[in-house]
Write a protein that holds these residues in place. Sequence first.
Motif, PDB file in Angstrom:
ATOM      1  N   TYR A 204     -68.557  20.496  -6.830  1.00  0.00           N
ATOM      2  CA  TYR A 204     -68.227  20.086  -5.459  1.00  0.00           C
ATOM      3  C   TYR A 204     -67.439  21.188  -4.750  1.00  0.00           C
ATOM      4  CZ  TYR A 204     -65.375  18.463  -1.685  1.00  0.00           C
ATOM      5  OH  TYR A 204     -64.736  18.414  -0.476  1.00  0.00           O
ATOM      6  N   VAL A 224     -68.367  12.878   1.475  1.00  0.00           N
ATOM      7  CA  VAL A 224     -67.027  13.239   0.986  1.00  0.00           C
ATOM      8  C   VAL A 224     -65.991  12.381   1.720  1.00  0.00           C
ATOM      9  CG1 VAL A 224     -65.351  15.130   0.792  1.00  0.00           C
ATOM     10  CG2 VAL A 224     -67.804  15.594   0.496  1.00  0.00           C
ATOM     11  N   GLY A 254     -55.648  16.151  -0.157  1.00  0.00           N
ATOM     12  CA  GLY A 254     -57.057  15.998   0.265  1.00  0.00           C
ATOM     13  C   GLY A 254     -57.131  15.834   1.778  1.00  0.00           C
ATOM     14  N   PHE A 255     -57.540  16.906   2.495  1.00  0.00           N
ATOM     15  CA  PHE A 255     -57.553  16.873   3.968  1.00  0.00           C
ATOM     16  C   PHE A 255     -58.795  16.180   4.512  1.00  0.00           C
ATOM     17  CE2 PHE A 255     -58.678  18.728   8.093  1.00  0.00           C
ATOM     18  CZ  PHE A 255     -57.504  18.528   8.803  1.00  0.00           C
ATOM     19  N   MET A 257     -61.450  14.969   6.619  1.00  0.00           N
ATOM     20  CA  MET A 257     -61.667  15.052   8.067  1.00  0.00           C
ATOM     21  C   MET A 257     -60.336  15.067   8.815  1.00  0.00           C
ATOM     22  SD  MET A 257     -64.890  12.452   8.171  1.00  0.00           S
ATOM     23  CE  MET A 257     -64.943  12.267   9.932  1.00  0.00           C
ATOM     24  N   ILE A 259     -58.206  12.759   9.044  1.00  0.00           N
ATOM     25  CA  ILE A 259     -57.936  11.490   9.734  1.00  0.00           C
ATOM     26  C   ILE A 259     -56.505  11.037   9.449  1.00  0.00           C
ATOM     27  CG2 ILE A 259     -58.614   9.054   9.933  1.00  0.00           C
ATOM     28  CD1 ILE A 259     -61.499   9.932   9.210  1.00  0.00           C
ATOM     29  N   ILE A 275     -52.306  19.340   0.764  1.00  0.00           N
ATOM     30  CA  ILE A 275     -52.930  20.180  -0.284  1.00  0.00           C
ATOM     31  C   ILE A 275     -54.443  20.041  -0.146  1.00  0.00           C
ATOM     32  CG2 ILE A 275     -53.138  20.695  -2.742  1.00  0.00           C
ATOM     33  CD1 ILE A 275     -50.474  19.298  -3.219  1.00  0.00           C
ATOM     34  N   VAL A 281     -63.343  23.424   3.810  1.00  0.00           N
ATOM     35  CA  VAL A 281     -62.389  22.549   4.506  1.00  0.00           C
ATOM     36  C   VAL A 281     -61.237  23.415   5.006  1.00  0.00           C
ATOM     37  CG1 VAL A 281     -60.843  20.549   4.279  1.00  0.00           C
ATOM     38  CG2 VAL A 281     -63.048  20.546   3.097  1.00  0.00           C
ATOM     39  N   GLY A 311     -55.435  25.324  -2.378  1.00  0.00           N
ATOM     40  CA  GLY A 311     -55.667  25.343  -3.826  1.00  0.00           C
ATOM     41  C   GLY A 311     -55.814  23.937  -4.353  1.00  0.00           C
ATOM     42  N   GLN A 314     -53.865  20.221  -8.742  1.00  0.00           N
ATOM     43  CA  GLN A 314     -53.397  20.354 -10.124  1.00  0.00           C
ATOM     44  C   GLN A 314     -52.472  21.575 -10.254  1.00  0.00           C
ATOM     45  OE1 GLN A 314     -56.483  19.586  -9.144  1.00  0.00           O
ATOM     46  NE2 GLN A 314     -57.416  18.086 -10.499  1.00  0.00           N
ATOM     47  N   TYR A 331     -49.646  10.476  -0.278  1.00  0.00           N
ATOM     48  CA  TYR A 331     -50.976   9.858  -0.262  1.00  0.00           C
ATOM     49  C   TYR A 331     -51.926  10.754  -1.043  1.00  0.00           C
ATOM     50  CZ  TYR A 331     -54.974   7.154   1.288  1.00  0.00           C
ATOM     51  OH  TYR A 331     -56.086   6.345   1.309  1.00  0.00           O
ATOM     52  N   ASP A 333     -56.010  11.349  -1.953  1.00  0.00           N
ATOM     53  CA  ASP A 333     -57.410  10.991  -1.677  1.00  0.00           C
ATOM     54  C   ASP A 333     -58.254  12.253  -1.847  1.00  0.00           C
ATOM     55  OD1 ASP A 333     -59.797   9.972  -0.740  1.00  0.00           O
ATOM     56  OD2 ASP A 333     -59.163   9.827   1.350  1.00  0.00           O
ATOM     57  N   THR A 334     -58.723  12.487  -3.072  1.00  0.00           N
ATOM     58  CA  THR A 334     -59.544  13.685  -3.309  1.00  0.00           C
ATOM     59  C   THR A 334     -61.001  13.252  -3.443  1.00  0.00           C
ATOM     60  OG1 THR A 334     -59.309  13.650  -5.705  1.00  0.00           O
ATOM     61  CG2 THR A 334     -57.627  14.862  -4.455  1.00  0.00           C
ATOM     62  N   PHE A 335     -61.831  14.158  -3.927  1.00  0.00           N
ATOM     63  CA  PHE A 335     -63.253  13.824  -4.049  1.00  0.00           C
ATOM     64  C   PHE A 335     -63.813  14.530  -5.274  1.00  0.00           C
ATOM     65  CE2 PHE A 335     -67.731  14.775  -3.328  1.00  0.00           C
ATOM     66  CZ  PHE A 335     -68.210  13.506  -3.053  1.00  0.00           C
ATOM     67  N   GLU A 337     -63.476  13.824  -8.392  1.00  0.00           N
ATOM     68  CA  GLU A 337     -62.632  13.868  -9.594  1.00  0.00           C
ATOM     69  C   GLU A 337     -62.712  12.519 -10.292  1.00  0.00           C
ATOM     70  OE1 GLU A 337     -59.352  17.086  -8.824  1.00  0.00           O
ATOM     71  OE2 GLU A 337     -58.795  15.207  -7.897  1.00  0.00           O
TER      72      GLU A 337
HETATM   73  C1  LIG Z   1     -62.081  12.022   0.819  1.00  0.00           C
HETATM   74  S1  LIG Z   1     -61.541  13.527   1.435  1.00  0.00           S
HETATM   75  C2  LIG Z   1     -59.963  13.128   2.093  1.00  0.00           C
HETATM   76  C3  LIG Z   1     -60.055  12.412   3.380  1.00  0.00           C
HETATM   77  C4  LIG Z   1     -58.735  12.254   4.115  1.00  0.00           C
HETATM   78  N1  LIG Z   1     -57.943  11.187   3.520  1.00  0.00           N
HETATM   79  C5  LIG Z   1     -58.938  11.953   5.589  1.00  0.00           C
HETATM   80  O1  LIG Z   1     -58.244  11.070   6.108  1.00  0.00           O
HETATM   81  O2  LIG Z   1     -59.786  12.586   6.218  1.00  0.00           O
HETATM   82  C6  LIG Z   1     -61.164  14.394  -0.029  1.00  0.00           C
HETATM   83  C7  LIG Z   1     -60.627  15.786   0.159  1.00  0.00           C
HETATM   84  O3  LIG Z   1     -60.051  16.211  -1.082  1.00  0.00           O
HETATM   85  C8  LIG Z   1     -60.364  17.572  -1.295  1.00  0.00           C
HETATM   86  N2  LIG Z   1     -60.254  17.871  -2.735  1.00  0.00           N
HETATM   87  C9  LIG Z   1     -61.137  17.552  -3.716  1.00  0.00           C
HETATM   88  N3  LIG Z   1     -60.661  17.949  -4.916  1.00  0.00           N
HETATM   89  C10 LIG Z   1     -59.459  18.511  -4.682  1.00  0.00           C
HETATM   90  C11 LIG Z   1     -58.469  19.097  -5.530  1.00  0.00           C
HETATM   91  N4  LIG Z   1     -58.619  19.150  -6.851  1.00  0.00           N
HETATM   92  N5  LIG Z   1     -57.349  19.572  -4.955  1.00  0.00           N
HETATM   93  C12 LIG Z   1     -57.162  19.495  -3.615  1.00  0.00           C
HETATM   94  N6  LIG Z   1     -58.066  18.961  -2.771  1.00  0.00           N
HETATM   95  C13 LIG Z   1     -59.194  18.466  -3.295  1.00  0.00           C
HETATM   96  C14 LIG Z   1     -61.772  17.676  -0.738  1.00  0.00           C
HETATM   97  O4  LIG Z   1     -62.157  18.987  -0.481  1.00  0.00           O
HETATM   98  C15 LIG Z   1     -61.679  16.823   0.513  1.00  0.00           C
HETATM   99  O5  LIG Z   1     -61.272  17.578   1.600  1.00  0.00           O
END
Ligand SMILES: C[S@@+](CC[C@H](N)C(=O)[O-])C[C@H]1O[C@@H](n2cnc3c(N)ncnc32)[C@H](O)[C@@H]1O
Length: 434
Positions: A204, A224, A254-255, A257, A259, A275, A281, A311, A314, A331, A333-335, A337
């Motif tokens: 991903y 995502v 986890g950024f 969008m 939101i 982070i 992104v 980064g 982890q 908060y 919210d990653t993807f 994992e």
């Molecule tokens: C579901 S989105 C988050 C949505 C966010 N809550 C919002 O309101 O838009 C998940 C984000 O986590 C990031 N991500 C995935 N694995 C990650 C990791 N190990 N470390 C940091 N970010 C990660 C993804 O690239 C993605 O931008």
Amino acid sequence: MADQDSILARISVNCPPETQRVLTAAWSHDVRAVKKLLDTPDKARCQDPQTGETPLHAAIRSCGAPSEDDTPEDLEAAHKTVYELLLWGAIWNDVDDHSETPGCVAQRLNRPELYNLCVDAGVRAEMIFGLLDGYEKLSSDGEDDDEEMANGEAQVEDGDEAPELVSVEDDQNGTDVVDELVKEEPTFQPPKNDSDVDVKSEAYLRSKLTYSDGKLVDDAGNGVMMAWETDVMRRSVDALLPGKEPGKRILNIGFGMGIIDTMFTETKPARHHIIEAHPEVLAHISAPDSKFGKAWEESGPEPGAFKVHQGKWQDVALELLHSGQMYDAIYFDTFGEDYAQLRMFFTEFIPGLLDTRGIFGFFNGLGADRKICYDVYTKVSEMHLSEAGLDTDWDEIPVDMKELAEAGKGEWEGVKRRYWTLDTYRLPTCTFLG
Ligand SMILES: C[S@@+](CC[C@H](N)C(=O)[O-])C[C@H]1O[C@@H](n2cnc3c(N)ncnc32)[C@H](O)[C@@H]1O
């Protein structure tokens, strides 16, 4: 009872006699016969090769929907049969040819007592898996073992395969080679469904992403982040920052969008750290029209107060931990994992990063493509959170399913996997115990 739930439809003519005997005993809630037939866990896990019916499916399905004809004795016998099967290692989440687990059947037939037995079995199984996972990490060759096991589980489709010719060699004298005909039992091949897509974190993080129409999608078509989650994000902010007092220290992992981060900025925090690991992104964040670019970072009350940490969490969260950063609201919210990562965040990071009076929340999408999995993971995560010293409140939020009901349609148009199928979201609010 609908035809598809009749014994004739469920126990096929191709079913091996031994499996047939166990299925029939389970179907008729003949607890004595079940006990007699089950002498190894394999028997409790047997499956009709055509319908995928397991003894657990049979014992639950034969109850049908509640009716006036139900007697307390029938219900007790059904309960005892399910209990006995679980005791002998029946698997809580095997699916049949309609992609239903035994718990899904209990749910559909409105049999909550039997459904709850399946949930409890799921929780026990997942807690044990969690422990085994931990032990596996200690073994240097654990991964290879896993792979070998997975490869060794190749299944035979249908019942019409030719018997396999195998050579049995006598190693003792090296001379006696016997060719034997071994009839392989046909095994059930579960139907493929869109939730079988396994997204791996590393792949991903290398994938190409597209921001469009209220969606962030990777190059395999996985959603995502999607705009329908905005209400969940709003409610998560309400739970994390009750009263919305300004001056809070916030960490968001986890950024996506942006939101939730946009909502966080509206509360005028004293510190707002984000982070994010995906290069695209990050490029989106630093684009000239982004609200979270350089100008935002420089607008913080002090240098470093508003910051996008680039980064994987982890690595970054470890640095934040070592530098003694603390937050009032976190908060997660990653993807891409798996649950083990989230659990690691609970137990190894939250105790050090969250202020004693702080609040932690995460996007609770665990097992959200199937109600029983969602229910199992609610309990499993609650137990692991309490291991980390956290008390969890679950707030049930209705999800408007009008545009989410069908794969490939409405909100899911252009998205491969319908990762959400439930009409209730369970929002976790976690605070330290005591
Ligand atoms: C579901 S989105 C988050 C949505 C966010 N809550 C919002 O309101 O838009 C998940 C984000 O986590 C990031 N991500 C995935 N694995 C990650 C990791 N190990 N470390 C940091 N970010 C990660 C993804 O690239 C993605 O931008």
